[in-house]
Design an enzyme around this catalytic site. Structure first.
Site, PDB file in Angstrom:
ATOM      1  N   LYS A   1       0.854  -1.203   0.000  1.00  0.00           N
ATOM      2  CA  LYS A   1       0.000   0.000   0.000  1.00  0.00           C
ATOM      3  C   LYS A   1       0.889   1.252   0.000  1.00  0.00           C
ATOM      4  O   LYS A   1       1.940   1.233  -0.639  1.00  0.00           O
ATOM      5  CB  LYS A   1      -0.971  -0.052   1.179  1.00  0.00           C
ATOM      6  CG  LYS A   1      -1.742  -1.395   1.195  1.00  0.00           C
ATOM      7  CD  LYS A   1      -2.927  -1.424   2.107  1.00  0.00           C
ATOM      8  CE  LYS A   1      -3.608  -2.785   2.024  1.00  0.00           C
ATOM      9  NZ  LYS A   1      -4.793  -2.890   2.855  1.00  0.00           N
TER      10      LYS A   1
ATOM     11  N   GLY B   1      -1.517  -7.390   3.602  1.00  0.00           N
ATOM     12  CA  GLY B   1      -1.236  -5.976   3.794  1.00  0.00           C
ATOM     13  C   GLY B   1      -0.268  -5.768   4.948  1.00  0.00           C
ATOM     14  O   GLY B   1       0.938  -5.937   4.811  1.00  0.00           O
TER      15      GLY B   1
ATOM     16  N   GLU C   1     -10.989 -10.474  -1.110  1.00  0.00           N
ATOM     17  CA  GLU C   1     -10.705  -9.659   0.063  1.00  0.00           C
ATOM     18  C   GLU C   1     -12.010  -9.041   0.580  1.00  0.00           C
ATOM     19  O   GLU C   1     -12.461  -8.015   0.049  1.00  0.00           O
ATOM     20  CB  GLU C   1      -9.723  -8.544  -0.279  1.00  0.00           C
ATOM     21  CG  GLU C   1      -8.383  -9.037  -0.772  1.00  0.00           C
ATOM     22  CD  GLU C   1      -7.272  -8.017  -0.513  1.00  0.00           C
ATOM     23  OE1 GLU C   1      -6.236  -8.422   0.012  1.00  0.00           O
ATOM     24  OE2 GLU C   1      -7.461  -6.826  -0.795  1.00  0.00           O
TER      25      GLU C   1
ATOM     26  N   GLY D   1      -7.447  -4.563   7.042  1.00  0.00           N
ATOM     27  CA  GLY D   1      -6.856  -3.599   7.954  1.00  0.00           C
ATOM     28  C   GLY D   1      -7.625  -3.424   9.250  1.00  0.00           C
ATOM     29  O   GLY D   1      -7.354  -2.506  10.024  1.00  0.00           O
TER      30      GLY D   1
ATOM     31  N   HIS E   1      -8.111  -3.145  -6.184  1.00  0.00           N
ATOM     32  CA  HIS E   1      -8.163  -3.267  -4.725  1.00  0.00           C
ATOM     33  C   HIS E   1      -9.334  -2.443  -4.193  1.00  0.00           C
ATOM     34  O   HIS E   1      -9.653  -1.382  -4.741  1.00  0.00           O
ATOM     35  CB  HIS E   1      -6.841  -2.781  -4.121  1.00  0.00           C
ATOM     36  CG  HIS E   1      -6.712  -3.127  -2.674  1.00  0.00           C
ATOM     37  ND1 HIS E   1      -7.321  -2.397  -1.690  1.00  0.00           N
ATOM     38  CD2 HIS E   1      -6.079  -4.154  -2.058  1.00  0.00           C
ATOM     39  CE1 HIS E   1      -7.061  -2.959  -0.521  1.00  0.00           C
ATOM     40  NE2 HIS E   1      -6.310  -4.027  -0.716  1.00  0.00           N
TER      41      HIS E   1
HETATM   42  P1  13P Z   1      -4.427  -6.311   5.709  1.00  0.00           P
HETATM   43  O1  13P Z   1      -3.658  -7.606   5.618  1.00  0.00           O
HETATM   44  O2  13P Z   1      -3.639  -5.183   6.291  1.00  0.00           O
HETATM   45  O3  13P Z   1      -5.772  -6.493   6.320  1.00  0.00           O
HETATM   46  O4  13P Z   1      -4.684  -5.859   4.182  1.00  0.00           O
HETATM   47  C1  13P Z   1      -5.192  -6.780   3.295  1.00  0.00           C
HETATM   48  C2  13P Z   1      -5.137  -6.188   1.953  1.00  0.00           C
HETATM   49  O5  13P Z   1      -5.853  -5.246   1.657  1.00  0.00           O
HETATM   50  C3  13P Z   1      -4.186  -6.734   0.995  1.00  0.00           C
HETATM   51  O6  13P Z   1      -4.400  -6.229  -0.272  1.00  0.00           O
END
Ligand code: 13P
Length: 255
Positions: A15, A237, A170, A176, A98
């Site tokens: 990110k 992430g 996802e 997150g 995403h």
């Molecule tokens: P997290 O692993 O931080 O929850 O993020 C997942 C994500 O959006 C991967 O693209």
């Protein structure tokens, strides 16, 4: 169902994190920790970190990806990056659609499809993200939505081009937030995606497509998630920003 028909892929999505110098340091830390992985290891990094990442990953089993790509080949698109530019920079993978891009940057199912076509036509492997919000789940739309997003993203792609497609399921509510989907929910969501692919391309093709789970995957829950028949690795992430955490997840997918 046969998991042996497809590659497990653990991909980090950094990110908007890390400078080029921090990129070099983190990849150097990761390299020995993931060297004996029995799955594919990918790091998708911000555009400005690509050069540092490609250089640091040279000679290792880590492959580099980007976090977005524009659908036009070139021209007056200020601030955008084309698929050919990524290929020329040593990039092999690209995250497309995403939920953060859908939510904050006006990404639609149509632009996701155009980006996917551009990426695959340039020789990149596209990691296409799909997923429902909590509200959509509670209304009972998860299956419909995941199938719709998957089919829209793959419009006009040939069976042959699916070899360069990874889908990442996802759930938006798990990104997150620290709230992970249960292994059953992840398997079910990934299963809907596989069914959607089967409905268009046939069951045999669908069985060969790598479908990742993403959303708060971490060293504690990775084992259980990647053990599920429809979960072929993960898009990570937060935990991909820590070498040791990422390495534990890679190990889980290598079993
Ligand atoms: P997290 O692993 O931080 O929850 O993020 C997942 C994500 O959006 C991967 O693209």
């Amino acid at each position: 169902m046969n998991k042996d028909l497809r590659n497990a892929v653990i991909a980090g999505n950094w990110k908007m994190n890390k400078t080029p110098a921090e990129t070099t340091a983190l990849i150097n830390e990761m390299k020995p920790l993931v060297a004996d992985a029995d799955c594919k290891v990918v790091l998708c990094v911000p555009f400005v970190d690509i050069a540092a990442a490609v250089e640091a990953a040279k000679g290792s089993n880590i492959e580099i990806g980007a976090e977005n790509v524009h659908f036009k080949a070139s021209g007056a698109y200020t601030g955008e990056i084309s698929a050919d530019m990524l290929v020329a920079s040593g990039v092999k993978y690209v995250v497309i659609g995403h939920s953060e891009r859908r939510q904050y940057f006006g990404e639609t199912d149509q632009t996701v499809n155009l980006r996917t076509l551009a990426a695959v036509n340039a020789g990149l492997t596209a990691i296409v993200c799909v997923g429902e919000t909590l509200e959509q789940r509670e209304l009972g739309y998860t299956e419909t939505l995941l199938k719709y997003q998957t089919k829209m993203a793959l419009t006009n792609l040939t069976k042959e081009q699916l070899k360069n497609i990874i889908i990442a399921y996802e759930p938006v509510w798990a990104i997150g937030t620290g709230v992970t989907a249960t292994a059953e929910q992840a398997d079910e969501g990934n299963g809907y995606v596989r069914e959607a692919i089967a409905e268009v391309y046939g069951k045999d093709v669908a069985e060969t497509v790598t479908i990742q789970y993403g959303g708060s995957m971490n060293p504690k829950n990775a084992d259980e998630l990647v053990a599920k028949v429809n979960v072929d690795g993960g898009l990570i992430g937060g935990a991909s920003l820590k070498a040791e955490d990422f390495a534990v997840i890679v190990k889980a997918a290598s079993k």
